[in-house]
Scaffold this active site. Structure first.
Site, PDB file in Angstrom:
ATOM      1  N   LYS A  65      17.516 -19.024  18.440  1.00 11.91           N
ATOM      2  CA  LYS A  65      17.202 -18.730  17.034  1.00 11.91           C
ATOM      3  C   LYS A  65      15.762 -18.225  16.919  1.00 11.91           C
ATOM      4  O   LYS A  65      15.490 -17.255  16.214  1.00 11.91           O
ATOM      5  CB  LYS A  65      17.405 -19.987  16.171  1.00 11.91           C
ATOM      6  CG  LYS A  65      18.880 -20.318  15.959  1.00 11.91           C
ATOM      7  CD  LYS A  65      19.102 -21.689  15.331  1.00 11.91           C
ATOM      8  CE  LYS A  65      20.592 -22.000  15.268  1.00 11.91           C
ATOM      9  NZ  LYS A  65      20.902 -23.364  14.810  1.00 11.91           N
TER      10      LYS A  65
ATOM     11  N   GLN B  13      17.829 -28.614  13.060  1.00 12.22           N
ATOM     12  CA  GLN B  13      18.977 -28.540  13.972  1.00 12.22           C
ATOM     13  C   GLN B  13      19.740 -29.868  13.990  1.00 12.22           C
ATOM     14  O   GLN B  13      19.149 -30.933  14.142  1.00 12.22           O
ATOM     15  CB  GLN B  13      18.484 -28.175  15.387  1.00 12.22           C
ATOM     16  CG  GLN B  13      19.570 -27.938  16.406  1.00 12.22           C
ATOM     17  CD  GLN B  13      20.409 -26.687  16.148  1.00 12.22           C
ATOM     18  OE1 GLN B  13      19.960 -25.744  15.514  1.00 12.22           O
ATOM     19  NE2 GLN B  13      21.633 -26.689  16.636  1.00 12.22           N
TER      20      GLN B  13
ATOM     21  N   ASP C  76      20.541 -22.792   5.923  1.00 13.00           N
ATOM     22  CA  ASP C  76      21.822 -23.300   6.438  1.00 13.00           C
ATOM     23  C   ASP C  76      22.867 -23.393   5.323  1.00 13.00           C
ATOM     24  O   ASP C  76      24.065 -23.503   5.601  1.00 13.00           O
ATOM     25  CB  ASP C  76      21.633 -24.724   6.986  1.00 13.00           C
ATOM     26  CG  ASP C  76      21.519 -24.774   8.493  1.00 13.00           C
ATOM     27  OD1 ASP C  76      22.109 -23.917   9.168  1.00 13.00           O
ATOM     28  OD2 ASP C  76      20.840 -25.694   8.991  1.00 13.00           O
TER      29      ASP C  76
END
Ligand code: GUN
Length: 296
Positions: free
Chosen positions: A54, A98, A121
């Site tokens: 990422k 994460q 997200d």
């Protein structure tokens, strides 16, 4: 019939190129550099690889990439304090913590602490709620990538029958919401569904997101259907000590029946990171009061 392969890798590469172009324009025209912060707690090997990818992708697109690594025994209060600092940091437009998190940390509390405007997200209840009622929202990256591929393969989705297998907050539920918003007739199947093969056989669009290796068999698939396989399951390989990655769909069987299908790997996976970058650009523009460029 042999299904058309939906090349997520090529699709994601093209999307990332468009994103890099949009970032360069934002920089030139508005002095805006979108910034993404990714937070990793602990050293889970898969998460470590995802977080590195990422960061690299963010940097390659010309954005500011910040990676915060915290030890596995970090107290929840410390992570919440970091999220608070990132919420207030004007260089940062997107925040991703994460998952999974270590057991001493309540993931829901962490998600709730992220500024919904920076929640790239799309996990915050405000964004989930906005998606559910049809308001502009940050949309979870994996379902967003699936929708882009479906639109590319099928064009208009209106009126099509769709089955989503799985009801997770990360994929299944938002995927179903997006398909409803696209005027599909949507069924959500899960572990208590009575006749999963029968439900599959009715679906023109089948999205499998359950994490069960090769659960969906070829003879469950409606001839000509479009199959999106979100599964990423590691199973023992042909040689001792080796593993291989398979989806939730028995690929070789399904390919002989479907009209189009995503492979694993190389299907949905690459699209997830590309959509994270797209969400970061969207978040930066909204925060800066700038029109969001068309990226899809
Ligand atoms: N872990 C696995 N997939 C994801 C994701 O899409 N977002 C976050 N935050 N963690 C993950």
């Amino acid at each position: 019939m042999t299904a058309r392969l939906i090349d997520g890798k090529a699709f994601a590469a093209a999307l990332r190129e468009r994103i890099a172009g949009a970032v360069a324009t934002l920089n030139r025209a508005h002095g805006l550099q979108p910034g993404l912060a990714v937070v990793l707690v602990g050293e889970d090997p898969a998460s470590t690889i995802y977080v590195r990818s990422k960061g690299e992708a963010t940097h390659a697109a010309g954005m500011l990439s910040v990676t915060e690594r915290l030890p596995a025994d970090t107290p929840e209060a410390e992570l919440l304090a970091l999220v608070g600092r990132l919420n207030r940091d004007p260089r940062i437009h997107g925040i991703l913590v994460q998952m999974p998190l270590p057991p001493q940390i309540n993931a829901n509390a962490v998600i709730a602490a992220i500024d919904p405007a920076k929640d790239v997200d799309g996990f915050h209840v405000e964004n989930a709620g906005r998606l559910a009622v049809g308001l502009p929202a940050m949309v979870p990256c994996t379902p967003l990538g699936c929708m882009m591929m479906l639109r590319d393969v099928l064009g208009e989705l209106r009126g099509r029958s769709a089955l989503v297998i799985g009801r997770s907050n990360i994929v299944g539920r938002p995927m179903a919401q997006l398909l409803v918003a696209a005027d599909c007739t949507v069924t959500v199947a899960h572990s208590r569904t009575r006749d999963l093969p029968g439900e599959c056989r009715r679906a023109e669009i089948l999205v499998a997101a359950v994490g069960r290796p090769e659960l969906v068999r070829g003879d469950w698939i409606r001839p000509g259907a479009t199959v999106i396989d979100v599964g990423m399951n590691r199973i023992p390989g042909d040689q001792p000590g080796k593993t291989r990655l398979v989806g939730d769909v028995a690929f070789a069987e399904a390919r002989a029946v479907a009209g189009a299908i995503t492979p694993v790997p190389g299907g949905v996976g690459p699209m997830t990171i590309a959509c994270l970058l797209a969400n970061t650009v969207t978040a930066a523009c909204r925060q800066g009061g700038i029109a969001v460029p068309a990226l899809a």
